[in-house]
Scaffold this active site. Structure first.
Site, mmCIF file in Angstrom:
data_model
loop_
_atom_site.group_PDB
_atom_site.id
_atom_site.type_symbol
_atom_site.label_atom_id
_atom_site.label_comp_id
_atom_site.label_asym_id
_atom_site.label_seq_id
_atom_site.Cartn_x
_atom_site.Cartn_y
_atom_site.Cartn_z
ATOM 1 N N LYS A 121 0.835 -1.203 0.000
ATOM 2 C CA LYS A 121 0.000 0.000 0.000
ATOM 3 C C LYS A 121 0.871 1.255 0.000
ATOM 4 O O LYS A 121 0.561 2.235 -0.662
ATOM 5 C CB LYS A 121 -0.957 0.000 1.186
ATOM 6 C CG LYS A 121 -2.075 -0.990 0.953
ATOM 7 C CD LYS A 121 -3.161 -0.887 1.996
ATOM 8 C CE LYS A 121 -4.264 -1.880 1.653
ATOM 9 N NZ LYS A 121 -5.222 -2.068 2.746
ATOM 10 N N LYS A 225 -2.763 -10.919 -7.148
ATOM 11 C CA LYS A 225 -4.082 -11.420 -6.708
ATOM 12 C C LYS A 225 -5.206 -10.542 -7.272
ATOM 13 O O LYS A 225 -5.015 -9.341 -7.514
ATOM 14 C CB LYS A 225 -4.143 -11.512 -5.183
ATOM 15 C CG LYS A 225 -4.385 -10.232 -4.492
ATOM 16 C CD LYS A 225 -4.825 -10.408 -3.045
ATOM 17 C CE LYS A 225 -5.116 -9.023 -2.492
ATOM 18 N NZ LYS A 225 -5.647 -8.904 -1.196
ATOM 19 N N LYS A 228 -10.260 -5.739 -5.561
ATOM 20 C CA LYS A 228 -11.348 -4.789 -5.851
ATOM 21 C C LYS A 228 -10.823 -3.510 -6.483
ATOM 22 O O LYS A 228 -11.505 -2.849 -7.236
ATOM 23 C CB LYS A 228 -12.030 -4.368 -4.538
ATOM 24 C CG LYS A 228 -12.811 -5.449 -3.874
ATOM 25 C CD LYS A 228 -13.329 -5.003 -2.516
ATOM 26 C CE LYS A 228 -13.570 -6.225 -1.668
ATOM 27 N NZ LYS A 228 -14.179 -6.006 -0.387
HETATM 28 P P1 TYM Z 1 -10.681 -8.253 2.445
HETATM 29 O O1 TYM Z 1 -11.887 -7.402 2.607
HETATM 30 O O2 TYM Z 1 -9.597 -7.754 1.538
HETATM 31 O O3 TYM Z 1 -11.082 -9.707 1.939
HETATM 32 C C1 TYM Z 1 -12.083 -10.473 2.575
HETATM 33 C C2 TYM Z 1 -11.700 -11.953 2.483
HETATM 34 O O4 TYM Z 1 -11.497 -12.322 1.109
HETATM 35 C C3 TYM Z 1 -10.223 -12.959 0.951
HETATM 36 N N1 TYM Z 1 -9.677 -12.596 -0.389
HETATM 37 C C4 TYM Z 1 -9.255 -13.482 -1.292
HETATM 38 N N2 TYM Z 1 -9.214 -14.828 -1.280
HETATM 39 C C5 TYM Z 1 -8.736 -15.456 -2.402
HETATM 40 N N3 TYM Z 1 -8.295 -14.791 -3.510
HETATM 41 C C6 TYM Z 1 -8.307 -13.451 -3.561
HETATM 42 N N4 TYM Z 1 -7.895 -12.804 -4.656
HETATM 43 C C7 TYM Z 1 -8.813 -12.724 -2.422
HETATM 44 N N5 TYM Z 1 -8.981 -11.405 -2.131
HETATM 45 C C8 TYM Z 1 -9.510 -11.346 -0.874
HETATM 46 C C9 TYM Z 1 -9.380 -12.379 2.068
HETATM 47 O O5 TYM Z 1 -8.292 -13.230 2.376
HETATM 48 C C10 TYM Z 1 -10.384 -12.281 3.200
HETATM 49 O O6 TYM Z 1 -10.507 -13.527 3.860
HETATM 50 N N6 TYM Z 1 -7.965 -7.488 6.552
HETATM 51 C C11 TYM Z 1 -9.102 -8.190 6.021
HETATM 52 C C12 TYM Z 1 -10.412 -7.924 6.747
HETATM 53 C C13 TYM Z 1 -10.390 -8.193 8.218
HETATM 54 C C14 TYM Z 1 -10.408 -9.471 8.835
HETATM 55 C C15 TYM Z 1 -10.456 -9.205 10.229
HETATM 56 C C16 TYM Z 1 -10.402 -10.783 8.331
HETATM 57 C C17 TYM Z 1 -10.431 -7.255 9.204
HETATM 58 N N7 TYM Z 1 -10.473 -7.850 10.402
HETATM 59 C C18 TYM Z 1 -10.491 -10.266 11.136
HETATM 60 C C19 TYM Z 1 -10.438 -11.821 9.273
HETATM 61 C C20 TYM Z 1 -10.470 -11.561 10.649
HETATM 62 C C21 TYM Z 1 -9.314 -7.757 4.585
HETATM 63 O O7 TYM Z 1 -8.934 -6.689 4.186
HETATM 64 O O8 TYM Z 1 -10.064 -8.638 3.857
#
Ligand code: TYM
Length: 363
Positions: A121, A225, A228
């Site tokens: 980032k 990866k 969004k």
């Molecule tokens: P976020 O919002 O980016 O993504 C949500 C979930 O989707 C998974 N993910 C993917 N899995 C496979 N391939 C991809 N290209 C891909 N992109 C996203 C992420 O691994 C995630 O499981 N930091 C976290 C949000 C968060 C969180 C937490 C997660 C905040 N607090 C506590 C678990 C527990 C995030 O930005 O996810």
């Protein structure tokens, strides 16, 4: 199973979250949300919409509000039945930021500066992060991409807030995609550090990363990866994409100049399409390689298009119904916040007592 059954027999707790940053991607769906819906009967599930994480890159306030409703409607449309789990908005529950602060005071800055996602980032903002060998310091050099660019402390402390999200519920299992593994490691370290310093308090949470689909790659640059925020419209499938959009995006997905349908590191584009196929069809990659022997990339893409169209159609249709009913979505979030708050208060007061915070006088 009804919720009353769930409360009579304590089940292991899982917690996981996603950021409300618009539509869920195919990566979010296959790597995360779809798998969560398979866990509803065996666990007490808390699913968060982490709006406080989403402000580390500040969105337009009206977009953020709308994205929270859109996210809860997508969660339900993807199969998260509100009768079987608690779905809540992070900022509706007191304790996430309080615990995050307590944990921040136990986290060396160097550990946060070395996080891969932070470095990525920072790089997007025009900062280069260079680790110094044998030192805990990390150097930033600004490359002048944006004259006014600066890194806010929220971006740096993001993984501590994530650790607090998990530890506030004493979650045993955290289902996430591969990209969150490093953050989970930090969470486990912080839990262990706290337990050692103040006596046993937190369970050490285990990551649950699916065997297939844990890392869905960009369709236009399969070394990165799927995300969004990708500027290339063809790089990302969203769960609400219409059949024409799916067809266009998969049709133009990058493959290679060979003609062999095999999954390996020299064929990232084809491997990604096979992974998507396997996640949706349930067939193993080996079986798919045999199935596609002697066939061309066009045939692989056609099957992937069909699978995506059929799997995402009910999600899209259900979403468009749900998003019209704001009262219902509010009621789901209200129940979720109440259940989450009850559990969160217990852990927060235990933590507060252990570190020596005084109890508030009640009258
Ligand atoms: P976020 O919002 O980016 O993504 C949500 C979930 O989707 C998974 N993910 C993917 N899995 C496979 N391939 C991809 N290209 C891909 N992109 C996203 C992420 O691994 C995630 O499981 N930091 C976290 C949000 C968060 C969180 C937490 C997660 C905040 N607090 C506590 C678990 C527990 C995030 O930005 O996810």
């Amino acid at each position: 199973m009804s919720k009353s059954d769930q409360t009579s027999k304590p089940k292991p707790v899982i917690l996981t979250c996603a950021q409300p940053t618009g539509q869920l991607t195919l990566g979010n769906y296959l790597g995360a949300v779809r798998n969560w819906s398979d866990m509803l009967d065996d666990y007490e599930c808390f699913f968060g919409i982490v709006d406080l994480h989403a402000i580390t890159v500040p969105p337009k306030p009206s977009d953020l509000r709308q994205n929270v409703y859109s996210c809860i409607a997508q969660y339900i449309a993807c199969g998260l039945d509100p009768k079987k789990c608690h779905q809540f908005v992070q900022s509706h529950v007191i304790g996430h930021t309080e615990l995050a602060w307590i944990l921040t005071c136990m986290t060396p800055i160097g550990e946060l500066q070395r996080m891969t996602q932070f470095k990525d980032k920072a790089a997007k903002l025009g900062f280069k992060v260079a680790e110094e060998k044998g030192s805990d310091d990390v150097k930033f050099t600004h490359e002048g991409v944006r004259a006014q660019a600066s890194i806010n402390a929220g971006l740096l402390c993001y993984p501590v807030l994530m650790a607090a999200d998990i530890l506030l519920y004493n979650a045993e299992l955290v289902p996430v995609g591969e990209d969150q593994r490093q953050h989970l490691e930090l969470c486990r370290d912080l839990a262990g550090r706290f337990n050692q310093k103040y006596s046993e308090t937190f369970k050490i949470p285990e990551p649950y990363v699916p065997k297939t689909g844990a890392r869905i790659m960009s369709l236009s640059d399969p070394m990165h990866k799927m995300s969004k925020s990708d500027k290339n419209e063809k790089a990302t499938i969203f769960v609400l994409d219409k059949p024409e959009q799916i067809k266009k995006k998969i049709g133009s997905a990058v493959t290679d100049s060979e003609a062999e349908i095999k999954a390996n590191s020299t064929k990232p584009g084809v491997s990604n399409l096979l992974t998507i196929h396997s996640s949706l069809s349930g067939e193993s990659i080996n079986d798919l390689e045999s199935h596609f022997l002697g066939k061309g990339y066009g045939e692989l893409k056609a099957e992937v298009i069909e699978l995506l169209t059929e799997n995402l159609r009910p999600v899209r249709e259900s979403y468009h119904e749900l998003i019209k009913d704001k009262n219902y979505l509010d009621s789901v979030l209200k129940e979720g916040a109440q259940a989450a708050q009850k559990r969160a208060y217990k852990i927060l007061s235990k933590v507060s007592r252990k570190i020596g915070l005084t109890e508030r006088a009640r009258n």
